[in-house]
Enzyme design. Structure first.
Site, PDB file in Angstrom:
ATOM      1  N   PRO A 123       0.446   3.157   8.332  1.00 25.39           N
ATOM      2  CG  PRO A 123       0.551   1.722   9.982  1.00 25.39           C
ATOM      3  CD  PRO A 123       0.600   3.251   9.768  1.00 25.39           C
ATOM      4  CE  LYS A 124      -5.420   2.305   1.124  1.00 24.80           C
ATOM      5  NZ  LYS A 124      -6.614   1.481   1.388  1.00 24.80           N
ATOM      6  CB  VAL A 125      -5.942   0.912   9.504  1.00 26.73           C
ATOM      7  CG1 VAL A 125      -6.695   0.046  10.292  1.00 26.73           C
ATOM      8  CG2 VAL A 125      -4.482   1.517  10.135  1.00 26.73           C
ATOM      9  CG  ASP A 277      -5.449  -2.176   2.317  1.00 26.95           C
ATOM     10  OD1 ASP A 277      -4.914  -1.129   2.929  1.00 26.95           O
ATOM     11  OD2 ASP A 277      -6.488  -2.008   1.581  1.00 26.95           O
ATOM     12  N   GLY A 278      -1.419  -2.011   3.024  1.00 24.92           N
ATOM     13  CA  GLY A 278      -0.294  -0.969   2.338  1.00 24.92           C
ATOM     14  C   GLY A 278      -0.082  -0.029   3.241  1.00 24.92           C
TER      15      GLY A 278
END
Length: 561
Positions: A123-125, A277-278
């Site tokens: 996950p793009k934290v 966010d991605g």
């Protein structure tokens, strides 16, 4: 708020911003770009010097992309904002932060995955990037990302974060770790809850003397271990064992686009312990840490989620008069994609709200989807230097105006026509605004019901209407003549409640006009206010002229017998 790699984002986000150059003179273009650039700098300084977020992260990113688009449009050199050099950003990173390239869509992701034998997804934290430096088993430094080469000393604050180990053993005892400092969440669903300005809250807590977010509520997601073990599985296992939560659970192997897409979608919808966010895709094989440089991270890439709300340019402001006389303001937008919808316009509301928003063509607005996927304008995020606002209609409209055509009545008259074909009114299938506009343009209606006198030949020879369609219209127009009075009353806009309408099933126009106020007041769902509206409507000269005309046309509900 602003991770420092974002400063190059303006070049990368242009695919989500409509690449249409504004029709500006060179002089105006210069003024517009100068003004927006100055505002971006002001927001930047508030963030970097004071830890204050004066604008939503996503909005900042999109405006940065907009500025870059303008710079390309008008022949200027594209100048991306550089990270603000603060006096405290003096600590050199042992290994530079590379940043991460953004992939625009599925095709770009598929192309990136080609010929990469071992890829992992995380996950793009959404937080703030930071370096942790461990020496001889102890946490020696915590460094904000800064410009990727130098950052600020965040060691003292970081020591208060219980989720970050203060001591490590084994191969981690002398290590450099890069990752995301984030605000822990309880079952955060990105699809429903959005970004919540997470990175701004974290950055503010680390940079201000008085932290607005308690330090213990933050944690650290390790996404890079430069010069660490050769395999990703070994890295994540050791990190997890050492006390770095979630890295092992949320670092998974993928081989295909379908697998990456499925995980991206799952994390978008599922409860997670952080805002995202991605996703980030990365290969196991990485260069030696000494070779890492800002902007040079070719072994990893991000596939971001589309923003819940997007910035769009207002192309035009128009005023629509509804059939009741209310004026609705509509902003025509540069087309944008929100979820599965292409949005070209958004309803602003009343003239008063439009004036409060101070909205003009050329302004940048934030648009999202409300309930049932209806576009809504959330805010004006940037106002154009040149303010050329249109004038709203000056005439006074009401539920009893514009039964007859006139230039000033064009809006309300067309709205009244459009209402006629709806199931609630005369129920003419497929007879919508476009059809009425074509008929009125060709035959110049005198009043709302002039179309009843059109012949079959006239309808079949109407420009924009085929002969077959003209014949269908002729049949439909003839059928409505036999509808009961209550359907005509609804079509004409008489202010009756549904309960009262049911009681008028067998009534004729004459009996309706002869009812006294007391009789209307006795009707279900009809109070004193509504009675006043009914009596005013029945006494309206335009309504009476229409009713007399319908009687001449021998419409069943308006005949005495």
């Amino acid at each position: 708020m602003m991770k420092t790699w974002r400063w190059g984002l303006s070049l990368l986000l242009c695919g989500s911003v409509q690449a249409v150059c504004p029709a500006w003179s060179p002089a105006r273009a210069g003024h517009e770009m100068t003004a927006l650039n100055a505002q971006m700098k002001q927001w930047s300084e508030a963030y970097w010097l004071q830890g204050k977020s004066e604008i939503n992260d996503s909005v900042y990113d999109q405006l940065a992309a907009r500025l870059a688009q303008w710079q390309r449009c008008f022949g200027g050199e594209t100048q991306t904002q550089a990270p603000l050099a603060t006096a405290t950003a003096t600590i050199v990173h042992p290994v530079a932060h590379t940043g991460v390239k953004k992939l625009a869509d599925r095709a770009a992701v598929a192309n990136w995955l080609k010929d990469k034998p071992e890829v992992w997804i995380q996950p793009k934290v959404d937080g703030v990037a930071m370096t942790l430096v461990y020496r001889n088993g102890r946490l020696m430094q915590a460094i904000s990302r800064g410009d990727g080469l130098k950052g600020e000393d965040w060691t003292a604050r970081t020591r208060q974060i219980t989720a970050i180990p203060q001591t490590l053993t084994g191969v981690l005892a002398n290590s450099v770790l890069q990752g995301e400092l984030f605000l822990r969440r309880e079952a955060h669903r990105q699809q429903q809850m959005g970004g919540m300005n997470a990175r701004a809250k974290v950055a503010g807590a680390m940079m201000r003397r008085e932290a607005t977010v308690p330090i213990p509520e933050m944690s650290f997601f390790v996404w890079a271990w430069p010069d660490g073990p050769q395999t990703m599985a070994e890295r994540t296992a050791l990190l997890s064992k050492a006390g770095f939560a979630w890295v092992d659970e949320y670092t998974l192997p993928v081989q295909t686009l379908a697998q990456a897409e499925a995980l991206r979608e799952r994390w978008f919808r599922s409860p997670l312990p952080f805002v995202t966010d991605g996703v980030v895709l990365r290969t196991t094989k990485e260069p030696a840490g000494q070779l890492w440089l800002p902007g040079q991270g070719t072994w990893l890439a991000a596939w971001k989620y589309p923003p819940v709300a997007q910035v769009a340019e207002v192309k035009q402001v128009s005023f629509n008069v509804g059939r009741s006389g209310k004026i609705a303001v509509v902003a025509e937008l540069e087309p944008l994609q929100l979820d599965d919808k292409q949005v070209k316009r958004v309803n602003i509301g009343s003239v008063n709200r439009w004036q409060t928003l101070d909205l003009a063509p050329g302004d940048q607005v934030l648009v999202s989807l409300a309930g049932q996927g209806i576009p809504r304008l959330d805010s004006v995020v940037w106002r154009s230097v040149v303010r050329q606002k249109p004038q709203p209609p000056q005439a006074s409209f009401s539920p009893m105006t514009c039964y007859f055509a006139s230039p000033q009545c064009s809006g309300q008259f067309l709205s009244r026509l459009s209402w006629l074909g709806t199931p609630q009114a005369l129920n003419m299938t497929g007879v919508g605004t476009a059809t009425w506009r074509a008929l009125h343009s060709a035959h110049r209606f005198e009043h709302l019901l002039s179309w009843l006198t059109l012949t079959r030949e006239q309808l079949q020879n109407t420009p924009g209407v085929s002969a077959a369609r003209g014949l269908q219209l002729w049949h439909q127009f003839n059928l409505v003549r036999e509808l009961p009075l209550k359907r005509w009353l609804v079509a004409l806009g008489m202010p009756l409640s549904q309960e009262t309408l049911k009681n008028l099933a067998e009534e004729k126009w004459l009996s309706v006009t002869l009812k006294r106020e007391a009789e209307w007041l006795a009707q279900p769902g009809t109070g004193a206010g509504r009675v006043g509206q009914i009596m005013a409507w029945l006494g309206s000269p335009e309504v009476l002229r229409i009713a007399a005309w319908l009687q001449e046309q021998k419409i069943a509900g308006f005949l005495s017998q």
